[in-house]
Design an enzyme around this catalytic site. Structure first.
Site, mmCIF file in Angstrom:
data_model
loop_
_atom_site.group_PDB
_atom_site.id
_atom_site.type_symbol
_atom_site.label_atom_id
_atom_site.label_comp_id
_atom_site.label_asym_id
_atom_site.label_seq_id
_atom_site.Cartn_x
_atom_site.Cartn_y
_atom_site.Cartn_z
ATOM 1 N N LYS A 26 38.028 23.303 6.864
ATOM 2 C CA LYS A 26 37.389 24.557 7.264
ATOM 3 C C LYS A 26 37.710 25.692 6.280
ATOM 4 C CE LYS A 26 39.256 24.740 11.427
ATOM 5 N NZ LYS A 26 40.082 23.512 11.507
ATOM 6 N N ARG A 54 39.084 28.142 19.966
ATOM 7 C CA ARG A 54 39.789 26.861 20.025
ATOM 8 C C ARG A 54 39.976 26.388 21.456
ATOM 9 N NH1 ARG A 54 42.530 27.034 14.753
ATOM 10 N NH2 ARG A 54 43.804 25.205 14.462
ATOM 11 N N ARG A 106 48.637 18.623 1.981
ATOM 12 C CA ARG A 106 48.662 20.090 1.962
ATOM 13 C C ARG A 106 50.093 20.617 2.114
ATOM 14 N NH1 ARG A 106 44.947 23.005 6.334
ATOM 15 N NH2 ARG A 106 46.670 22.543 7.743
ATOM 16 N N ARG A 130 53.426 25.012 4.340
ATOM 17 C CA ARG A 130 53.379 25.495 5.730
ATOM 18 C C ARG A 130 54.301 24.655 6.596
ATOM 19 N NH1 ARG A 130 47.143 25.996 7.462
ATOM 20 N NH2 ARG A 130 48.060 25.321 9.434
ATOM 21 N N ARG A 159 49.399 18.819 17.056
ATOM 22 C CA ARG A 159 48.190 19.604 16.745
ATOM 23 C C ARG A 159 46.943 18.765 16.971
ATOM 24 N NH1 ARG A 159 49.828 21.389 10.974
ATOM 25 N NH2 ARG A 159 47.713 22.182 10.784
HETATM 26 P P1 ADP Z 1 44.665 24.177 11.125
HETATM 27 O O1 ADP Z 1 43.300 24.306 11.712
HETATM 28 O O2 ADP Z 1 44.672 23.479 9.814
HETATM 29 O O3 ADP Z 1 45.672 23.603 12.080
HETATM 30 P P2 ADP Z 1 44.968 27.071 11.248
HETATM 31 O O4 ADP Z 1 45.456 27.893 10.131
HETATM 32 O O5 ADP Z 1 43.551 27.261 11.685
HETATM 33 O O6 ADP Z 1 45.244 25.583 10.789
HETATM 34 O O7 ADP Z 1 45.881 27.292 12.536
HETATM 35 C C1 ADP Z 1 47.285 27.165 12.489
HETATM 36 C C2 ADP Z 1 47.882 27.398 13.867
HETATM 37 O O8 ADP Z 1 47.610 28.749 14.314
HETATM 38 C C3 ADP Z 1 47.324 26.525 14.992
HETATM 39 O O9 ADP Z 1 47.936 25.258 15.067
HETATM 40 C C4 ADP Z 1 47.633 27.403 16.220
HETATM 41 O O10 ADP Z 1 48.978 27.320 16.594
HETATM 42 C C5 ADP Z 1 47.390 28.819 15.713
HETATM 43 N N1 ADP Z 1 45.996 29.254 15.971
HETATM 44 C C6 ADP Z 1 45.036 29.476 15.035
HETATM 45 N N2 ADP Z 1 43.881 29.831 15.623
HETATM 46 C C7 ADP Z 1 44.097 29.815 16.970
HETATM 47 C C8 ADP Z 1 43.299 30.065 18.123
HETATM 48 N N3 ADP Z 1 42.007 30.396 18.012
HETATM 49 N N4 ADP Z 1 43.876 29.937 19.347
HETATM 50 C C9 ADP Z 1 45.150 29.627 19.481
HETATM 51 N N5 ADP Z 1 45.964 29.365 18.446
HETATM 52 C C10 ADP Z 1 45.462 29.459 17.197
#
Ligand code: ADP
Length: 188
Positions: A14, A89, A128, A134, A146
Site C-alpha cells: 500500500k 481498518r 522490510r 520498524r 498483525r
Molecule cells: P502495515 O499495514 O504494513 O501493518 P501500517 O503502517 O499501516 O503498516 O500500520 C502499522 C500499525 O499502526 C498497525 O499494525 C496498527 O497497530 C496501527 N494502525 C495503523 N492504522 C490503523 C487504523 N486505521 N486503526 C487502528 N490501528 C492502526
C-alpha cells in the site's frame, strides 16, 4: 473532493503504491501508520499510547485514528482529493468515515484492494524489517498477530465495500509497475 481507499493486508504494498497514485492523481496521501509513527517519534501522549499497541501487532483505538483523519481533512481543504492508506481498518472506522463524508455531501469514490497470500506477507515484512527497522516488523509473533488482526477485524470490510458497490481488487503479487498500471486502470 475525491476519496480513495487503498486497502489490503500488512505488506501488500500500500505504502509503495500510495506514493505513485498520490502523485499521478494529485491526491493527498494519508497513512494512519505514518501519522502514528510520527507521534511515537515525537513522544506525544498519543504516540506513547500507540507504541505498545503497535509493537504488539494490535490496532490502536478507532477514536484515535478517526480523530487523526478528521483533523487531516479539516486542515487540507484545498486539495483535489485524498488517498487513505491503512484506514479504515475496522467496520466501526468505515462507518465513522461514511458519516463524516455524508455530512459534507461526499462519499468514498473507490476502494482499491491489493490482495496477497499470507506467506507473501511474511516474506515481505521480514525483508522490510532489515530496510526500515520498524519494531513491529522484527518479531514473527507480532507479524502473525498483525495478520490475524487483519483477518478478524479488517477483512470484513471487503463485504462492507462490496455491498456499497465501490470495491475493486488488484492482484498484489505482480511487479510494482504492473500493480500500479492495474490501479490506474481502475481509477480510470
Ligand atoms: P502495515 O499495514 O504494513 O501493518 P501500517 O503502517 O499501516 O503498516 O500500520 C502499522 C500499525 O499502526 C498497525 O499494525 C496498527 O497497530 C496501527 N494502525 C495503523 N492504522 C490503523 C487504523 N486505521 N486503526 C487502528 N490501528 C492502526
Amino acid at each position: 473532493m475525491k476519496y480513495y481507499i487503498l486497502f489490503g493486508p500488512p505488506g501488500a504494498g500500500k505504502g509503495t503504491q500510495a506514493k505513485f497514485i498520490a502523485e499521478k492523481y494529485n491526491l493527498l496521501h494519508i497513512s494512519t501508520g505514518d501519522l502514528l509513527r510520527k507521534e511515537m517519534a515525537a513522544g506525544t501522549p498519543l504516540g506513547l499510547q500507540a507504541k505498545q499497541l503497535i509493537e504488539g501487532g494490535n490496532l490502536v483505538p478507532d477514536e484515535v485514528v478517526v480523530g487523526m483523519i478528521r483533523s487531516t481533512f479539516a486542515n487540507n481543504t484545498e486539495v483535489a482529493g485524498f488517498l487513505l492508506d491503512g484506514f479504515p481498518r475496522t467496520i466501526a472506522q468505515a462507518q465513522m468515515l461514511d458519516k463524516m463524508l455524508a455530512d459534507q455531501d461526499s462519499k468514498v469514490d473507490k476502494v482499491l484492494s491489493l490482495t496477497i497470500k499470507d506467506e507473501t506477507i511474511f516474506e515481505r515484512i521480514a525483508k522490510r524489517a532489515q530496510i526500515e527497522g520498524r519494531k513491529d516488523d522484527a518479531d514473527p509473533a507480532t507479524i502473525q498477530n498483525r495478520i490475524d488482526t487483519y483477518h478478524a477485524k479488517t477483512e470484513p470490510l471487503i463485504d462492507y465495500y462490496k455491498n456499497a458497490g465501490n470495491y475493486c481488487e488488484i492482484p498484489g503479487e505482480q511487479t510494482i509497475e504492473e500493480v500500479f498500471r492495474s490501479i490506474c486502470k481502475e481509477i480510470g
